[in-house]
Scaffold this active site. Structure first.
Site, PDB file in Angstrom:
ATOM      1  N   TYR A  58     -11.655 -69.769  39.022  1.00 54.71           N
ATOM      2  CA  TYR A  58     -10.242 -69.918  39.348  1.00 54.71           C
ATOM      3  C   TYR A  58     -10.029 -71.254  40.035  1.00 54.71           C
ATOM      4  O   TYR A  58     -10.450 -72.271  39.528  1.00 54.71           O
ATOM      5  CB  TYR A  58      -9.767 -68.713  40.170  1.00 54.71           C
ATOM      6  CG  TYR A  58      -8.267 -68.583  40.177  1.00 54.71           C
ATOM      7  CD1 TYR A  58      -7.555 -68.527  38.975  1.00 54.71           C
ATOM      8  CD2 TYR A  58      -7.560 -68.544  41.363  1.00 54.71           C
ATOM      9  CE1 TYR A  58      -6.172 -68.434  38.970  1.00 54.71           C
ATOM     10  CE2 TYR A  58      -6.169 -68.444  41.359  1.00 54.71           C
ATOM     11  CZ  TYR A  58      -5.487 -68.398  40.157  1.00 54.71           C
ATOM     12  OH  TYR A  58      -4.122 -68.306  40.157  1.00 54.71           O
ATOM     13  N   LYS A  82      -6.416 -48.267  17.979  1.00 60.17           N
ATOM     14  CA  LYS A  82      -6.626 -49.393  17.062  1.00 60.17           C
ATOM     15  C   LYS A  82      -7.443 -50.491  17.745  1.00 60.17           C
ATOM     16  O   LYS A  82      -8.371 -51.058  17.150  1.00 60.17           O
ATOM     17  CB  LYS A  82      -5.272 -49.953  16.640  1.00 60.17           C
ATOM     18  CG  LYS A  82      -5.333 -50.890  15.462  1.00 60.17           C
ATOM     19  CD  LYS A  82      -5.351 -50.117  14.181  1.00 60.17           C
ATOM     20  CE  LYS A  82      -5.177 -51.011  12.979  1.00 60.17           C
ATOM     21  NZ  LYS A  82      -4.968 -50.242  11.750  1.00 60.17           N
ATOM     22  N   GLU A  90       1.566 -52.706  13.427  1.00 60.86           N
ATOM     23  CA  GLU A  90       1.147 -51.317  13.202  1.00 60.86           C
ATOM     24  C   GLU A  90       2.333 -50.374  13.378  1.00 60.86           C
ATOM     25  O   GLU A  90       3.174 -50.558  14.253  1.00 60.86           O
ATOM     26  CB  GLU A  90       0.054 -50.953  14.223  1.00 60.86           C
ATOM     27  CG  GLU A  90      -0.662 -49.660  13.939  1.00 60.86           C
ATOM     28  CD  GLU A  90      -1.681 -49.806  12.834  1.00 60.86           C
ATOM     29  OE1 GLU A  90      -2.127 -48.778  12.312  1.00 60.86           O
ATOM     30  OE2 GLU A  90      -2.037 -50.960  12.512  1.00 60.86           O
ATOM     31  N   ASP A  91       2.358 -49.334  12.535  1.00 58.22           N
ATOM     32  CA  ASP A  91       3.295 -48.211  12.685  1.00 58.22           C
ATOM     33  C   ASP A  91       4.748 -48.668  12.838  1.00 58.22           C
ATOM     34  O   ASP A  91       5.476 -48.228  13.740  1.00 58.22           O
ATOM     35  CB  ASP A  91       2.882 -47.341  13.879  1.00 58.22           C
ATOM     36  CG  ASP A  91       1.629 -46.531  13.581  1.00 58.22           C
ATOM     37  OD1 ASP A  91       1.082 -46.683  12.479  1.00 58.22           O
ATOM     38  OD2 ASP A  91       1.199 -45.754  14.452  1.00 58.22           O
ATOM     39  N   ASP A 127      -0.847 -51.305   7.968  1.00 57.21           N
ATOM     40  CA  ASP A 127      -0.380 -50.155   7.204  1.00 57.21           C
ATOM     41  C   ASP A 127      -0.121 -50.532   5.751  1.00 57.21           C
ATOM     42  O   ASP A 127      -0.271 -49.714   4.846  1.00 57.21           O
ATOM     43  CB  ASP A 127       0.903 -49.586   7.812  1.00 57.21           C
ATOM     44  CG  ASP A 127       0.677 -49.072   9.223  1.00 57.21           C
ATOM     45  OD1 ASP A 127      -0.456 -48.683   9.513  1.00 57.21           O
ATOM     46  OD2 ASP A 127       1.624 -49.073  10.013  1.00 57.21           O
ATOM     47  N   ALA A 138       7.217 -45.767  -2.512  1.00 60.10           N
ATOM     48  CA  ALA A 138       7.685 -47.154  -2.524  1.00 60.10           C
ATOM     49  C   ALA A 138       7.854 -47.674  -1.102  1.00 60.10           C
ATOM     50  O   ALA A 138       8.733 -48.489  -0.824  1.00 60.10           O
ATOM     51  CB  ALA A 138       8.996 -47.268  -3.303  1.00 60.10           C
ATOM     52  N   ALA A 195       5.784 -49.157   2.604  1.00 61.09           N
ATOM     53  CA  ALA A 195       5.047 -50.380   2.923  1.00 61.09           C
ATOM     54  C   ALA A 195       3.705 -50.441   2.207  1.00 61.09           C
ATOM     55  O   ALA A 195       3.354 -51.439   1.567  1.00 61.09           O
ATOM     56  CB  ALA A 195       4.840 -50.463   4.437  1.00 61.09           C
ATOM     57  N   ALA A 196       2.909 -49.369   2.299  1.00 60.08           N
ATOM     58  CA  ALA A 196       1.580 -49.379   1.692  1.00 60.08           C
ATOM     59  C   ALA A 196       1.666 -49.435   0.180  1.00 60.08           C
ATOM     60  O   ALA A 196       0.874 -50.122  -0.474  1.00 60.08           O
ATOM     61  CB  ALA A 196       0.795 -48.148   2.145  1.00 60.08           C
ATOM     62  N   ASN A 212      -1.074 -38.583   3.668  1.00 54.07           N
ATOM     63  CA  ASN A 212      -1.817 -38.157   4.846  1.00 54.07           C
ATOM     64  C   ASN A 212      -0.910 -37.278   5.717  1.00 54.07           C
ATOM     65  O   ASN A 212       0.251 -37.631   5.922  1.00 54.07           O
ATOM     66  CB  ASN A 212      -2.253 -39.408   5.636  1.00 54.07           C
ATOM     67  CG  ASN A 212      -3.305 -39.090   6.659  1.00 54.07           C
ATOM     68  OD1 ASN A 212      -4.027 -38.114   6.546  1.00 54.07           O
ATOM     69  ND2 ASN A 212      -3.374 -39.920   7.679  1.00 54.07           N
ATOM     70  N   ASN A 225      -8.642 -47.265   6.468  1.00 54.32           N
ATOM     71  CA  ASN A 225      -8.332 -48.650   6.815  1.00 54.32           C
ATOM     72  C   ASN A 225      -9.351 -49.299   7.729  1.00 54.32           C
ATOM     73  O   ASN A 225      -9.422 -50.532   7.799  1.00 54.32           O
ATOM     74  CB  ASN A 225      -6.955 -48.719   7.487  1.00 54.32           C
ATOM     75  CG  ASN A 225      -5.820 -48.501   6.525  1.00 54.32           C
ATOM     76  OD1 ASN A 225      -5.982 -47.827   5.508  1.00 54.32           O
ATOM     77  ND2 ASN A 225      -4.659 -49.056   6.834  1.00 54.32           N
TER      78      ASN A 225
END
Length: 777
Positions: A60, A115, A157-158, A183, A216, A218-219, A308, A340
């Site tokens: 520091y 994650k 994510e999500d 995703d 249809a 995201a994935a 899922n 994933n």
């Protein structure tokens, strides 16, 4: 039909488990796991010492000013002086949490922590979870865009569709670090890997393959984009949603992302689209596909039912309707899990290490191809153990690697790094990708790093190593791995027909030119028997005794090969006790007259480094002379491994406290070394914690060790066995050995029941000892 869930890699039942059934957990168990001890799943650890005033001054004020000034002069040096190059932000607003819907930012935090934990566990990437409390895409983008200085990458994510498309696209344009919505792309990459292998098994060409994608979201959109980039013709891809086929001219329920994949087709329903189709990708809901629909598909259909937690159709239902199908799901209790975690940790690892400015299609395709290639290779036995009775061998029920395959980091990350370099987005190219791959393995397995110097030497000078127990399945696999690693030419001792039959049953036929030595039929039998008789005739053996040993004892036959120069080194021990195997070997190979024969176990931990423990194999209660010689020889081994030897002679007492008779030989050994004026640090007797802990050692200012001991000389075999057998089971440390020291020829004896990697490590060390032996001659 819209995708029922995104982020399948962090669902409760999505991680591979060592049980044939999915993990059955209760709500109470899950809550208790997250609440016990420190709440949550993450903590921050220091990587530099902060124990003294000087440490604080360097870390520091005032020392920290220097890297600040350097980074101001050259921003690229932030990767050299800070954690930026190994940091990823895991970011969500909680609008699509698992299959649970819009739970909000705060409720998404357990998933984001999970994650981050997976990033660390599988690729040694440090992650921080950031949960942003807004559903407005503009606000979200404006928040994240300014985080670039802190992180080397952004993992989204999500986040629900279609906002996730807008957010990722805009952030990629605004930031100069990788932005990756897992995703979308993680699912696409892993599914594409499985698709490559399924097409390989069914003889399909991607250019002529017809695929239907149901969902249809995201994935699904990401899957469509990736498979088209890989060579599937756009006209052969039909996308479906809740209103049916996405066709050109449709207006109901459309958006710009669906429109980009609208097909020119007369089909209007999922059932019509599936007629004659080769592949089905499902990212929708349970029950979306019926057995009757499958019967409309082409021969040997390929199904990826990835909804899922429940797939569009279960493997049991699919197999009943189409026994010729290959099916993958998002679940761990069925074969071929699209998980994933096979992708994102290793993709970011490669991207970070070349300082990529983005993750492009070339990198995604490289990751998919690397995963596909790995699944076609022989599976290590520690991975096979996770198969719960299923055969983890390339075929219809194994087209995607297991998530716990330790080779993932050394295969996927280098492939991604190479693609980044070739596509021009890498800002720090890696010159030697093979060396990089080996270094990646060492990040997760300390043993790999400790063996790196040894393997480099052996690859430069390959050796002929005899595997004495050549009819054992584990030995055959280790010998093939030895050859494939470039360590040299293995020789399997055993019956040819038996060895070939075992290899064929394993699905790994022996490589061309693999040598087998049948002890009973060898043309060298007479030569070896006569030679052995000349050695043993005054030690109670008759000629027929020697003939019997050469013909029937594979250890003796293998030892004769090495002793007579027909092989460079020997590895054995899988089926016999250490003492029995050593007795067989020393019938033909002598101890070195100027050395002590003993065993050294390498104990390897990522944080504390490598510690050598001796003797762990032979001497029950060594005397002072033996202890001193063990210290000298083990210090030499430490130097060959790149360590500066610091030797501690261990006991229950430390410098006379408490008193007892056992430390006597240890003190005498120290005095003997005093008289020899050796060139390494040593001291004793001392307790193990004093040897390893600087704070405890400071109580004894006269102690000669300037740092933690890395060579522990044990007072007896009992203590050595207790230490080396207990520690690996109580900690994350890896052990290699005992490495046999002190013979005139290179021989290594593995523990009974050793695994493939243990045998491979010991064979590699035997080959290394052969190189050293040849150089000395």
């Amino acid at each position: 039909m819209m995708a029922a869930t995104e982020g399948i890699d962090v669902a409760m039942d999505s991680l591979p488990i060592k049980d044939a059934r999915p993990a059955r957990i209760t709500r109470e168990e899950a809550l208790a796991m997250h609440a016990e001890g420190r709440p949550g799943k993450l903590e921050i650890r220091l990587t530099k010492p902060l124990t003294t005033a000087r440490d604080l001054s360097l870390a520091y004020s005032p020392g920290v000013a220097e890297p600040c000034l350097e980074i101001h002069r050259d921003p690229a040096t932030a990767y050299d002086y800070t954690t930026k190059g190994n940091s990823v932000a895991v970011i969500s607003n909680g609008t699509a949490v698992l299959g649970l819907g819009n739970l909000g930012a705060l409720a998404s935090k357990p998933v984001m922590e999970g994650k981050a934990a997976l990033f660390k566990r599988f690729a040694d990437v440090d992650s921080v979870d950031l949960c942003i409390s807004t559903e407005d895409a503009d606000e979200f983008v404006n928040c994240v865009r300014y985080l670039g200085p802190s992180f080397g990458g952004i993992n989204l994510e999500d986040i629900k569709a279609p906002e996730c498309f807008v957010i990722e696209q805009r952030l990629r344009e605004l930031m100069d670090i990788p932005v990756f919505h897992d995703d979308q792309h993680g699912t696409a990459i892993v599914a594409a890997a499985g698709m490559i292998n399924a097409c390989h098994l069914t003889g399909r060409d991607l250019k002529t393959t017809r695929i239907v994608i149901n969902g249809a979201g995201a994935a699904a959109i990401a899957c469509a984009e990736l498979i088209k980039a890989m060579g599937i013709r756009p006209d052969n891809v039909i996308l479906c949603d809740t209103k049916g086929v996405v066709y050109r001219g449709r207006t109901a329920g459309m958006n710009q992302w669906k429109s980009a994949h609208a097909a020119s087709t007369e089909c209007r329903t999922l059932s019509e689209a599936l007629e004659g189709a080769d592949i089905f990708f499902g990212l929708s809901v349970k029950g979306a596909v019926t057995p009757d629909m499958l019967k409309l598909m082409a021969d040997r259909p390929i199904l990826f039912a990835m909804a899922n937690p429940d797939p569009e159709i279960t493997p049991d239902e699919a197999k009943a309707a189409r026994p010729d199908c290959i099916i993958a799901t998002g679940r761990s209790d069925y074969p071929n899990q699209v998980n994933n975690v096979l992708g994102f940790p290793f993709i970011f690892r490669g991207a970070l290490d070349v300082r990529a400015s983005t993750i492009n299609d070339a990198m995604k395709i490289a990751a998919a191809e690397a995963l596909a290639t790995l699944a076609r290779e022989d599976v290590p036995e520690e991975v096979s153990g996770a198969g719960a009775g299923r055969s983890l061998r390339f075929g219809p029920e194994y087209i995607i690697p297991n998530a716990f395959d330790p080779r993932l980091i050394s295969r996927v990350s280098p492939a991604v790094a190479k693609a980044a370099m070739e596509s021009g987005v890498a800002r720090r190219p890696i010159a030697d990708l093979a060396k990089y791959a080996r270094g990646l393995s060492a990040r997760l397995d300390a043993g790999v790093g400790a063996l790196e110097k040894i393997t480099e030497v052996v690859r430069e000078s390959p050796q002929r190593v005899v595997f004495a127990e050549g009819e054992e399945e584990t030995v055959i696999r280790a010998a093939i791995a030895f050859r494939n690693a470039g360590y040299g030419n293995p020789v399997l001792v055993g019956r040819e027909d038996r060895i070939h039959a075992i290899a064929a049953a394993l699905g790994i036929p022996l490589p061309e030119g693999m040598e087998i030595a049948n002890a009973r039929l060898s043309a060298k039998n007479r030569v070896y028997a006569d030679w052995l008789y000349a050695r043993q005739q005054r030690h109670g053996m008759l000629l027929r005794d020697c003939q019997r040993l050469v013909n029937q004892d594979r250890n003796v036959f293998a030892a004769c090969m090495v002793a007579n120069g027909d092989a460079d080194a020997l590895v054995t021990g899988l089926t016999r006790s250490y003492a029995s195997a050593l007795e067989n070997v020393t019938t033909a190979i002598d101890p070195r007259p100027d050395s002590v024969m003993f065993g050294v176990t390498m104990m390897l931990a990522r944080r504390s480094g490598t510690v050598l423990v001796a003797d762990t194999a032979i001497h029950e209660r060594p005397d002072a002379t033996t202890l001193a010689e063990i210290a000298v020889q083990t210090a030499g081994l430490a130097r060959r491994l790149g360590l500066a030897p610091r030797v501690a002679f261990l006991s229950f007492s430390t410098f006379g406290d408490p008193k007892g008779s056992i430390p006597g030989p240890i003190r005498d050994a120290v005095r003997l070394l005093d008289g020899r004026e050796v060139d390494f640090e040593y001291d004793g007797e001392m307790a193990a914690d004093v040897a390893l802990d600087p704070a405890l050692r400071s109580i004894y200012p006269f102690c000669r060790l300037t740092g933690p001991a890395n060579v522990l000389v044990m007072p007896g075999l009992h203590a050595a066995h207790i230490l080396t057998k207990a520690v690996p089971r109580l900690t994350s440390a890896t052990t290699i050995g005992p490495v046999l020291m002190g013979l005139t020829r290179p021989v290594q004896i593995v523990p009974m029941g050793a695994g493939v990697n243990q045998i491979l490590d010991m064979a590699c060390y035997a080959a290394y000892a052969a190189v050293v032996h040849q150089a000395a001659e």
